[in-house]
Scaffold this motif. Structure first.
Motif, PDB file in Angstrom:
ATOM      1  N   UNK A  56      67.100  33.237 -58.894  1.00  0.00           N
ATOM      2  CA  UNK A  56      68.051  33.082 -59.992  1.00  0.00           C
ATOM      3  C   UNK A  56      67.347  33.494 -61.274  1.00  0.00           C
ATOM      4  N   UNK A  57      67.971  34.382 -62.024  1.00  0.00           N
ATOM      5  CA  UNK A  57      67.375  34.844 -63.275  1.00  0.00           C
ATOM      6  C   UNK A  57      67.486  33.770 -64.350  1.00  0.00           C
ATOM      7  N   UNK A  58      66.853  34.037 -65.470  1.00  0.00           N
ATOM      8  CA  UNK A  58      67.123  33.249 -66.657  1.00  0.00           C
ATOM      9  C   UNK A  58      68.584  33.462 -67.053  1.00  0.00           C
ATOM     10  N   UNK A  59      69.174  32.568 -67.862  1.00  0.00           N
ATOM     11  CA  UNK A  59      70.553  32.790 -68.302  1.00  0.00           C
ATOM     12  C   UNK A  59      70.684  34.105 -69.060  1.00  0.00           C
ATOM     13  N   UNK A  60      71.702  34.881 -68.706  1.00  0.00           N
ATOM     14  CA  UNK A  60      71.966  36.158 -69.364  1.00  0.00           C
ATOM     15  C   UNK A  60      72.916  35.937 -70.539  1.00  0.00           C
ATOM     16  N   UNK A  61      72.787  36.747 -71.569  1.00  0.00           N
ATOM     17  CA  UNK A  61      73.764  36.612 -72.646  1.00  0.00           C
ATOM     18  C   UNK A  61      75.130  37.053 -72.115  1.00  0.00           C
ATOM     19  N   UNK A  62      76.203  36.578 -72.766  1.00  0.00           N
ATOM     20  CA  UNK A  62      77.550  36.797 -72.252  1.00  0.00           C
ATOM     21  C   UNK A  62      77.866  38.271 -72.077  1.00  0.00           C
ATOM     22  N   UNK A  63      77.429  39.099 -73.023  1.00  0.00           N
ATOM     23  CA  UNK A  63      77.755  40.525 -72.956  1.00  0.00           C
ATOM     24  C   UNK A  63      77.130  41.167 -71.719  1.00  0.00           C
ATOM     25  N   UNK A  64      75.852  40.865 -71.451  1.00  0.00           N
ATOM     26  CA  UNK A  64      75.181  41.437 -70.300  1.00  0.00           C
ATOM     27  C   UNK A  64      75.790  40.899 -69.003  1.00  0.00           C
ATOM     28  N   UNK A  65      75.983  39.588 -68.926  1.00  0.00           N
ATOM     29  CA  UNK A  65      76.536  38.990 -67.703  1.00  0.00           C
ATOM     30  C   UNK A  65      77.908  39.568 -67.389  1.00  0.00           C
ATOM     31  N   UNK A  66      78.765  39.643 -68.401  1.00  0.00           N
ATOM     32  CA  UNK A  66      80.123  40.134 -68.179  1.00  0.00           C
ATOM     33  C   UNK A  66      80.150  41.625 -67.857  1.00  0.00           C
ATOM     34  N   UNK A  67      79.138  42.357 -68.306  1.00  0.00           N
ATOM     35  CA  UNK A  67      79.084  43.780 -67.972  1.00  0.00           C
ATOM     36  C   UNK A  67      78.658  44.003 -66.526  1.00  0.00           C
ATOM     37  N   UNK A  68      77.812  43.118 -65.980  1.00  0.00           N
ATOM     38  CA  UNK A  68      77.355  43.279 -64.606  1.00  0.00           C
ATOM     39  C   UNK A  68      78.491  43.074 -63.613  1.00  0.00           C
ATOM     40  N   UNK A  99      72.129  35.545 -62.866  1.00  0.00           N
ATOM     41  CA  UNK A  99      72.392  36.312 -61.662  1.00  0.00           C
ATOM     42  C   UNK A  99      71.635  35.657 -60.511  1.00  0.00           C
ATOM     43  N   UNK A 100      72.367  35.250 -59.492  1.00  0.00           N
ATOM     44  CA  UNK A 100      71.778  34.710 -58.270  1.00  0.00           C
ATOM     45  C   UNK A 100      71.786  35.837 -57.247  1.00  0.00           C
ATOM     46  N   UNK A 101      70.605  36.250 -56.802  1.00  0.00           N
ATOM     47  CA  UNK A 101      70.461  37.439 -55.962  1.00  0.00           C
ATOM     48  C   UNK A 101      69.628  37.065 -54.739  1.00  0.00           C
ATOM     49  N   UNK A 102      70.144  37.390 -53.555  1.00  0.00           N
ATOM     50  CA  UNK A 102      69.430  37.016 -52.345  1.00  0.00           C
ATOM     51  C   UNK A 102      69.389  38.128 -51.325  1.00  0.00           C
ATOM     52  N   UNK A 103      68.546  37.947 -50.324  1.00  0.00           N
ATOM     53  CA  UNK A 103      68.420  38.908 -49.233  1.00  0.00           C
ATOM     54  C   UNK A 103      67.113  38.690 -48.497  1.00  0.00           C
ATOM     55  N   UNK A 112      69.229  48.127 -62.617  1.00  0.00           N
ATOM     56  CA  UNK A 112      68.012  48.450 -63.375  1.00  0.00           C
ATOM     57  C   UNK A 112      68.042  47.922 -64.798  1.00  0.00           C
ATOM     58  N   UNK A 113      69.229  47.601 -65.311  1.00  0.00           N
ATOM     59  CA  UNK A 113      69.340  47.064 -66.669  1.00  0.00           C
ATOM     60  C   UNK A 113      68.748  45.654 -66.787  1.00  0.00           C
ATOM     61  N   UNK A 114      68.325  45.065 -65.661  1.00  0.00           N
ATOM     62  CA  UNK A 114      67.716  43.728 -65.694  1.00  0.00           C
ATOM     63  C   UNK A 114      66.187  43.781 -65.657  1.00  0.00           C
ATOM     64  N   UNK A 115      65.600  44.926 -65.935  1.00  0.00           N
ATOM     65  CA  UNK A 115      64.156  45.096 -65.784  1.00  0.00           C
ATOM     66  C   UNK A 115      63.362  44.066 -66.578  1.00  0.00           C
ATOM     67  N   UNK A 116      63.813  43.714 -67.763  1.00  0.00           N
ATOM     68  CA  UNK A 116      63.052  42.793 -68.611  1.00  0.00           C
ATOM     69  C   UNK A 116      63.517  41.346 -68.482  1.00  0.00           C
ATOM     70  N   UNK A 117      64.422  41.082 -67.577  1.00  0.00           N
ATOM     71  CA  UNK A 117      64.947  39.731 -67.384  1.00  0.00           C
ATOM     72  C   UNK A 117      63.997  38.938 -66.488  1.00  0.00           C
ATOM     73  N   UNK A 118      63.734  37.712 -66.856  1.00  0.00           N
ATOM     74  CA  UNK A 118      62.822  36.851 -66.099  1.00  0.00           C
ATOM     75  C   UNK A 118      63.543  36.166 -64.943  1.00  0.00           C
TER      76      UNK A 118
END
Length: 427
Positions: free
Chosen positions: A260-272, A297-301, A326-332
């Motif tokens: 699970x990433x850090x919380x994304x700002x609304x604009x980024x989250x809604x764009x994904x 973003x909760x991402x699994x596999x 790829x737009x999440x490159x700097x997201x923790x």
């Protein structure tokens, strides 16, 4: 060995108020003793209590400790192998019954959430994402198959269509299931446990079943107590251990990893994910993702055969996440965890009886959120004397793994490598 705490997952960190439940320390009696407080056990208990049975649930750790509290949180219809496989594996009458159950689990979850006021961030809509035209042809066939069973809630998406719901260049198209969706899985389990207790059921945590004495009234032993019951329901899945060796021989625990990433700002989250749908891709070793209620973003596999815990989960999942976005490159990454699901050789669930009064369901093969809720209903029907649907599921073949437990892991891993290569090469 009992587990005192949940894994350090996003779900555990954001769980609703957790009730402290006692360990079983005496001898009890009930109509039904359920082993396991995950979705299968909780669903079974709820349906039985609503029919007037008395129920005790024994949980080795905590409610939702296993796959029910760690999974991707996606409401995905049907089974790990689809209905065409079931048609080849069962009689025509059994396949019809099993097919009709394929879309029932999501309805049960929504009904439980509404009836018992469960706060679990329920959202509608799920997408199957195709990387290539071969996978799109599979989705077209899947749509026709599901519609043949009376399911009208699917919409095919071309490349432009999927880009309107997923901000990724990875996909050639996809399919929207309007009756799919997603939830906070641990909060769903905790809410169902509270519903069980509201109807008079008892749940004992830190109370693993160590031994079952078979007979007209089976006796289940825990470290400090026993439960005598008319029926026992075995619902431990990947966390059952070797309590019943003949079940362990026909299944294998496997690990899947989630971040699970850090919380994304609304604009980024809604764009994904503009419609807030959940997504899973069409590969054999698939990836899956969605947004949480607080815009992570909760991402699994990834699959680890034999359920070993990887040393560095983020290193397994993050590269795939960045291929998708790829737009999440700097997201923790704030959370990374693993959880086990139970794989069968056929990838179809295993349902049956041991003797006349010990029932089991296991082996969701990574597709358990909806199936487990149906399984609980079907087991409750069988204990009430209506076993037609239970017997249909029980008629599916239960294959042992070739070479026995010793070779489960290497042979399964070899098979997965083959299918992963096919996915990568697009054939």
């Amino acid at each position: 060995m009992p587990h005192n705490n949940y894994p350090a997952s996003y779900y555990a960190a954001t769980a609703n108020a957790k009730v402290v439940r006692q360990e079983l320390q005496e001898n009890k009696q009930a109509d039904v003793c359920v082993i396991g407080a995950g979705y299968t056990g909780l669903s079974t208990a709820l349906f039985l209590l609503e029919k007037g049975f008395s129920v005790i649930i024994l949980e080795a750790a905590k409610v939702g400790f296993g796959a029910s509290g760690r999974n991707g949180g996606q409401i995905v219809n049907s089974y790990s192998r689809d209905l065409d496989s079931i048609e080849r594996s069962a009689s025509a009458s059994a396949a019809k019954l099993i097919g009709d159950m394929a879309f029932e689990g999501g309805r049960i979850i929504r009904e439980r959430v509404a009836r018992y006021g469960i706060q679990c961030d329920l959202k509608d809509g799920g997408v199957f994402a195709a990387f290539n035209q071969k996978q799109m042809h599979h989705l077209e066939a899947q749509k026709a198959l599901w519609e043949r069973y009376g399911y009208p809630h699917l919409e095919l998406l071309d490349k432009q269509g999927i880009q309107r719901v997923v901000a990724s260049e990875s996909y050639a198209g996809g399919m929207l299931d309007k009756q799919g969706g997603h939830i906070h899985p641990l909060n769903l389990a905790l809410g169902e446990a509270e519903a069980v207790e509201s109807l008079g059921g008892s749940i004992f945590e830190q109370s693993p079943a160590l031994r079952i004495e078979y007979g007209d009234a089976p006796l289940v032993h825990t470290p400090k107590g026993t439960v005598r019951a008319r029926f026992v329901v075995v619902a431990g899945n990947a966390y059952l251990g070797n309590l019943i060796p003949e079940l362990a021989a026909k299944s294998m625990p496997c690990g899947t990893q989630v971040v699970a990433t850090e919380p994304l700002d609304d604009e980024l989250a809604n764009s994904l994910l503009p419609q807030d749908y959940c997504v899973e891709d069409c590969n054999y070793l698939l990836d899956y993702y969605r947004l949480s209620a607080d815009k992570r973003l909760i991402y699994g596999g990834g699959v680890v055969y034999g359920a070993r815990d990887p040393a560095d989960i983020e290193s397994i999942i993050r590269p795939n996440m960045l291929k998708t976005f790829p737009q999440l490159e700097k997201v923790k990454i704030d959370f990374a965890w693993t959880g086990n699901f139970l794989l069968t050789l056929s990838r179809l669930p295993q349902v049956g009886r041991l003797g006349s009064n010990i029932y089991y369901s296991q082996g969701c093969s990574g597709h358990g959120v909806t199936y487990t809720h149906v399984a609980g209903k079907v087991i409750a029907e069988a204990l009430s004397g209506q076993a037609e649907r239970f017997d249909a599921l029980a008629s599916l073949p239960h294959y042992p793994f070739p070479g026995g437990q010793r070779f489960q892991v290497p042979l399964s891993a070899l098979g997965a490598m083959y299918y992963n290569l096919r996915d990568r090469l697009g054939f």
